[in-house]
Design an enzyme around this catalytic site. Structure first.
Site, mmCIF file in Angstrom:
data_model
loop_
_atom_site.group_PDB
_atom_site.id
_atom_site.type_symbol
_atom_site.label_atom_id
_atom_site.label_comp_id
_atom_site.label_asym_id
_atom_site.label_seq_id
_atom_site.Cartn_x
_atom_site.Cartn_y
_atom_site.Cartn_z
ATOM 1 N N LEU A 11 -7.198 5.355 -6.216
ATOM 2 C CA LEU A 11 -8.391 4.681 -6.930
ATOM 3 C C LEU A 11 -9.574 5.392 -6.287
ATOM 4 O O LEU A 11 -10.471 5.862 -7.023
ATOM 5 C CB LEU A 11 -8.660 3.214 -6.341
ATOM 6 C CG LEU A 11 -9.852 2.314 -6.878
ATOM 7 C CD1 LEU A 11 -9.828 2.570 -8.513
ATOM 8 C CD2 LEU A 11 -9.957 1.052 -6.204
ATOM 9 N N LYS A 73 -7.087 1.097 2.551
ATOM 10 C CA LYS A 73 -6.184 -0.097 2.463
ATOM 11 C C LYS A 73 -7.179 -1.014 3.207
ATOM 12 O O LYS A 73 -7.685 -0.710 4.112
ATOM 13 C CB LYS A 73 -4.783 0.109 2.834
ATOM 14 C CG LYS A 73 -4.000 0.979 1.976
ATOM 15 C CD LYS A 73 -3.606 0.280 0.724
ATOM 16 C CE LYS A 73 -2.603 0.913 -0.120
ATOM 17 N NZ LYS A 73 -2.284 0.205 -1.227
ATOM 18 N N LYS A 177 -10.922 -12.452 -8.150
ATOM 19 C CA LYS A 177 -10.195 -11.413 -8.049
ATOM 20 C C LYS A 177 -8.977 -11.568 -7.013
ATOM 21 O O LYS A 177 -8.034 -11.459 -7.170
ATOM 22 C CB LYS A 177 -10.977 -10.059 -7.543
ATOM 23 C CG LYS A 177 -10.180 -9.000 -7.394
ATOM 24 C CD LYS A 177 -11.156 -7.735 -6.783
ATOM 25 C CE LYS A 177 -10.155 -6.753 -6.133
ATOM 26 N NZ LYS A 177 -11.004 -5.512 -5.578
ATOM 27 N N ASN A 244 1.813 -2.169 -16.068
ATOM 28 C CA ASN A 244 1.498 -1.525 -14.803
ATOM 29 C C ASN A 244 2.296 -2.230 -13.531
ATOM 30 O O ASN A 244 2.849 -3.352 -13.750
ATOM 31 C CB ASN A 244 0.022 -1.970 -14.523
ATOM 32 C CG ASN A 244 -0.990 -1.141 -15.411
ATOM 33 O OD1 ASN A 244 -0.534 -0.325 -16.239
ATOM 34 N ND2 ASN A 244 -2.343 -1.098 -14.826
#
Length: 298
Positions: A11, A73, A177, A244
Site C-alpha cells: 500500500l 504494519k 473500517k 481479493n
C-alpha cells in the site's frame, strides 16, 4: 509537497508512487525494494499505470517532510513513531489497519490525521507494484471536525489524481473500517478463502457477528455506529472486493505475523474496559494468535 512514506510495502508503495507523479516523495522500506526503486524507478501496473522515480531508502531517521504517511504494519507503529520523532515533519497521516493513530499521537508533537484507503495493492517484485483496484482515500482530523492540515493533505492527494475525500467524521469512519476488517480479515485468514466467500453461508454469519460486536463497542466508546451500518459496510466491501485476498490472508499465506492484535484484538481490549463480552472477536483473536505462536511468529 515533500512527502515521506514510512513503510513502503504494497500500500505504501502504491500510494507513494501515485503521489510521486507530482510531489517530492521519499519511500522508506526494505533493502531489495528500495534499491531497485533507486536504480530504475518504480513501475505501477494494473488498474493504475505509471512509471515514477521517487527517492527510496532504508534510512528511517533524519528526514525532512511536510507530510509523513505511516503505512507500516500495526505492530510496528511504536517503532515508526520513535523513528519519526527523529525526523522533521509537519504532520502525520496514518493509513494503517486498526486503531493506531493514538499511539502515534502519544509520541509525536505534530498533528496526526486519521485515514482509510480502499485502493487495492500488491507488491509483485522489487520496484514493481500492482494496483488491484481503484478505491478512495478518506482522511481527516483524528477527533473529527474540520482541519486545515487535513485540507492541505487532501489537496496533495487530489493533485496526484488520487480519489480523495476530506471528512469531518473520522471517529465514526475509523470504527466502521474496524468493523469491516474485524469481519473480513480474520475470517478469510482462518478459512483461506477470498473475500467473496463471505457473501453467503456460515462464514457470512461469523463475519456479521464480528462486525456487529465491533459496532456495539464503538457505541460504548462514544462513537455512534449502528449495527446496520456496520453490516452494510461489510457487505459492500465483500461485494466490491470479492476476488481479493484480504491483507491478513496474504500474511497467513506468506507465513507472516498478522495484524489481529490491532483489529479483532483491539475490539476485545476495548470491550474489556467496558466490562462487555465480544465472543466472536475473542475467538477469532485466540485462533489467529494460536496459529502465530505455532509458527514462531509471537
Amino acid at each position: 509537497m515533500r512527502i515521506l512514506v514510512f513503510g513502503a510495502g504494497s500500500l505504501g508503495t502504491l500510494v507513494g508512487g501515485l503521489l510521486a507523479s507530482v510531489h517530492d516523495v521519499t519511500l522508506v522500506g526494505r533493502q531489495r525494494h528500495v534499491a531497485r526503486v533507486s536504480k530504475t524507478g518504480l513501475d505501477i501496473v494494473g488498474a493504475e499505470s505509471r512509471h515514477v522515480t521517487p527517492q527510496a531508502t532504508t534510512t528511517q531517521t533524519g528526514h525532512d517532510a511536510d507530510l509523513a504517511l505511516v503505512t507500516v504494519k500495526s505492530f510496528d507503529t511504536l517503532a515508526a513513531a520513535d523513528a519519526l520523532a527523529e525526523c522533521t515533519v509537519d504532520s502525520v497521516l496514518s493509513l494503517q489497519n486498526g486503531l493506531t493513530e493514538e499511539r502515534l499521537e502519544s509520541t509525536l508533537d505534530v498533528p496526526v490525521l486519521a485515514g482509510t484507503v480502499t485502493y487495492g495493492a500488491r507488491l509483485i517484485a522489487p520496484g514493481r507494484v500492482e494496483c488491484t483496484g481503484v478505491g478512495r482515500v478518506v482522511l481527516g482530523a483524528l477527533d473529527g471536525g474540520t482541519s486545515p492540515v487535513a485540507e492541505r493533505a487532501g489537496k496533495a492527494f487530489r493533485d496526484a489524481n488520487i480519489n480523495t475525500l476530506v471528512a469531518s467524521d473520522m471517529p465514526r469512519r475509523r470504527w466502521e473500517k474496524l468493523a469491516v476488517n474485524a469481519g473480513i480479515n480474520a475470517v478469510t485468514a482462518l478459512t483461506r478463502v477470498e473475500n467473496g466467500a463471505l457473501a453467503t453461508d456460515e462464514a457470512h454469519d461469523v463475519a456479521h457477528r464480528a462486525a456487529r460486536e465491533t459496532a456495539r463497542i464503538a457505541r460504548l466508546a462514544g462513537v455512534r455506529l449502528p449495527n446496520r451500518v456496520a453490516r452494510e459496510a461489510l457487505d459492500r466491501v465483500v461485494e466490491q472486493t470479492a476476488a481479493n485476498h484480504s491483507s491478513m490472508l496474504q500474511d497467513v499465506e506468506s507465513g507472516k505475523r498478522t495484524e489481529v492484535d490491532a483489529i479483532n484484538g483491539a475490539v476485545v481490549e476495548t470491550a474489556e474496559k467496558h466490562d462487555f463480552e465480544v465472543p466472536t472477536n475473542r475467538t477469532l483473536t485466540a485462533l489467529l494468535r494460536a496459529w502465530e505462536r505455532g509458527e514462531g511468529l509471537r
